[in-house]
Design a protein around this motif. Structure first.
Motif, PDB file in Angstrom:
ATOM      1  N   ILE A 123       0.838  -1.195   0.000  1.00  0.00           N
ATOM      2  CA  ILE A 123       0.000   0.000   0.000  1.00  0.00           C
ATOM      3  C   ILE A 123       0.879   1.254   0.000  1.00  0.00           C
ATOM      4  N   LYS A 124       1.868   1.256   0.884  1.00  0.00           N
ATOM      5  CA  LYS A 124       2.758   2.418   0.998  1.00  0.00           C
ATOM      6  C   LYS A 124       3.448   2.731  -0.321  1.00  0.00           C
ATOM      7  N   ALA A 125       3.919   1.709  -1.019  1.00  0.00           N
ATOM      8  CA  ALA A 125       4.647   1.919  -2.272  1.00  0.00           C
ATOM      9  C   ALA A 125       3.720   2.311  -3.415  1.00  0.00           C
ATOM     10  N   ALA A 126       2.510   1.763  -3.427  1.00  0.00           N
ATOM     11  CA  ALA A 126       1.614   1.965  -4.572  1.00  0.00           C
ATOM     12  C   ALA A 126       0.870   3.290  -4.530  1.00  0.00           C
ATOM     13  N   VAL A 127       0.613   3.810  -3.344  1.00  0.00           N
ATOM     14  CA  VAL A 127      -0.248   4.995  -3.224  1.00  0.00           C
ATOM     15  C   VAL A 127       0.241   6.179  -4.060  1.00  0.00           C
ATOM     16  N   PRO A 128       1.521   6.555  -4.028  1.00  0.00           N
ATOM     17  CA  PRO A 128       1.937   7.687  -4.867  1.00  0.00           C
ATOM     18  C   PRO A 128       1.658   7.450  -6.351  1.00  0.00           C
ATOM     19  N   ALA A 129       1.861   6.231  -6.823  1.00  0.00           N
ATOM     20  CA  ALA A 129       1.591   5.920  -8.227  1.00  0.00           C
ATOM     21  C   ALA A 129       0.100   5.974  -8.528  1.00  0.00           C
ATOM     22  N   LEU A 130      -0.727   5.467  -7.613  1.00  0.00           N
ATOM     23  CA  LEU A 130      -2.175   5.524  -7.812  1.00  0.00           C
ATOM     24  C   LEU A 130      -2.655   6.973  -7.820  1.00  0.00           C
ATOM     25  N   ARG A 131      -2.067   7.812  -6.982  1.00  0.00           N
ATOM     26  CA  ARG A 131      -2.411   9.247  -7.021  1.00  0.00           C
ATOM     27  C   ARG A 131      -2.020   9.862  -8.364  1.00  0.00           C
ATOM     28  N   ARG A 132      -0.836   9.489  -8.866  1.00  0.00           N
ATOM     29  CA  ARG A 132      -0.415  10.018 -10.172  1.00  0.00           C
ATOM     30  C   ARG A 132      -1.379   9.592 -11.281  1.00  0.00           C
ATOM     31  N   ALA A 133      -2.017   8.454 -11.082  1.00  0.00           N
ATOM     32  CA  ALA A 133      -2.997   7.957 -12.059  1.00  0.00           C
ATOM     33  C   ALA A 133      -4.390   8.513 -11.800  1.00  0.00           C
TER      34      ALA A 133
END
Length: 259
Positions: free
Chosen positions: A120-130
């Protein structure tokens, strides 16, 4: 047109019984799929089988830098990350608490719980960018009650429930939905083969005969629900828990003979 055209999905434990089912289904629905696992041989084989919209990346879910590399691989290969499926997990060899060693306890929680947290910690910034996306954490019906001799596994999956709810509260305003699926006894090697250090498999302790639906589950049962929860059809669902167990938790379905 597929439900996941132009979307990128990262599935951990992507070469396993449930994981490979999820990977194939997302790919069939048009998604770019990142198969994340420690088993490079099977991962590369699956990616080659599926073709151009599939990639394998080595991922140790307990290693924060490995997670960062996996998310970066998704964005470099496909431009974005839209869905994370925290599917990787291991079971402990069955033993009562007093005979469970600290190393076993730590290993199970590191993979099942800390691995989910780091994902979750690693993916959240990428999901926000998307501009939003979905996370589904795969827990277990063992996270809804106690199961003798499986304390590390049960504790790890109970904790995933709380982590999921917290993440859903934190991320909803970013249009990132976080939900949990709780599979029951699903017919995969995870169930039919003993855990490392064990002599008996989980399936040895279960008979589906008392279930309301008297059969073991199959990976496709879980995959169908997963596709729904990560699709636009579930855009108003977050922080929810979905049990898929054929009625296992309902109690025994008593049979009566016809008069």
């Amino acid at each position: 047109m597929g439900r996941f055209d132009d979307q990128t999905v990262l599935v951990t434990g992507g070469t396993g019984g449930q994981g490979s089912s999820h990977v194939r289904a997302f790919h069939a629905e048009g998604a770019n799929v990142l198969i994340a696992d420690i088993d490079a041989e099977r991962g590369v084989e699956l990616a080659d089988e599926l073709g151009g919209r599939a990639r394998f990346t080595h991922l140790d879910v307990t290693d924060e830098s490995s997670w960062s590399a996996a998310v970066l691989a998704a964005e470099r290969a496909f431009g974005a990350l839209n869905v994370l499926v925290n599917n990787a997990g291991v079971q402990n060899p069955p033993a009562p608490i007093e005979q469970t060693d600290r190393a076993t306890w730590s290993r199970i929680l590191d993979i099942n719980l800390t691995g989910t947290f780091l994902g979750i910690k690693a993916a959240v910034p990428a999901l926000r960018r998307a501009t939003g996306g979905a996370i589904v954490n795969i827990a277990s019906t063992m996270s809804l009650g106690g199961t003798a001799h499986y304390a590390p596994y049960v504790a790890s999956k109970w904790a995933v429930r709380g982590l999921t709810r917290t993440a859903a509260l934190e991320l909803g305003r970013d249009r990132i939905r976080v939900n949990t699926i709780h599979p029951g006894v699903i017919a995969t090697p995870f169930i039919h083969e003993p855990a490392a250090g064990a002599t008996a498999a989980i399936a040895d302790f279960f008979s589906p005969e008392p279930f309301a639906i008297p059969r073991l589950g199959v990976p496709a049962d879980v995959t169908g629900l997963l596709l729904f929860l990560t699709s636009s059809e579930a855009s108003f669902i977050t922080g929810s828990e979905y049990v898929i167990d054929g009625g296992l938790l309902l109690g025994p379905a008593l049979r009566t003979e016809a008069a």
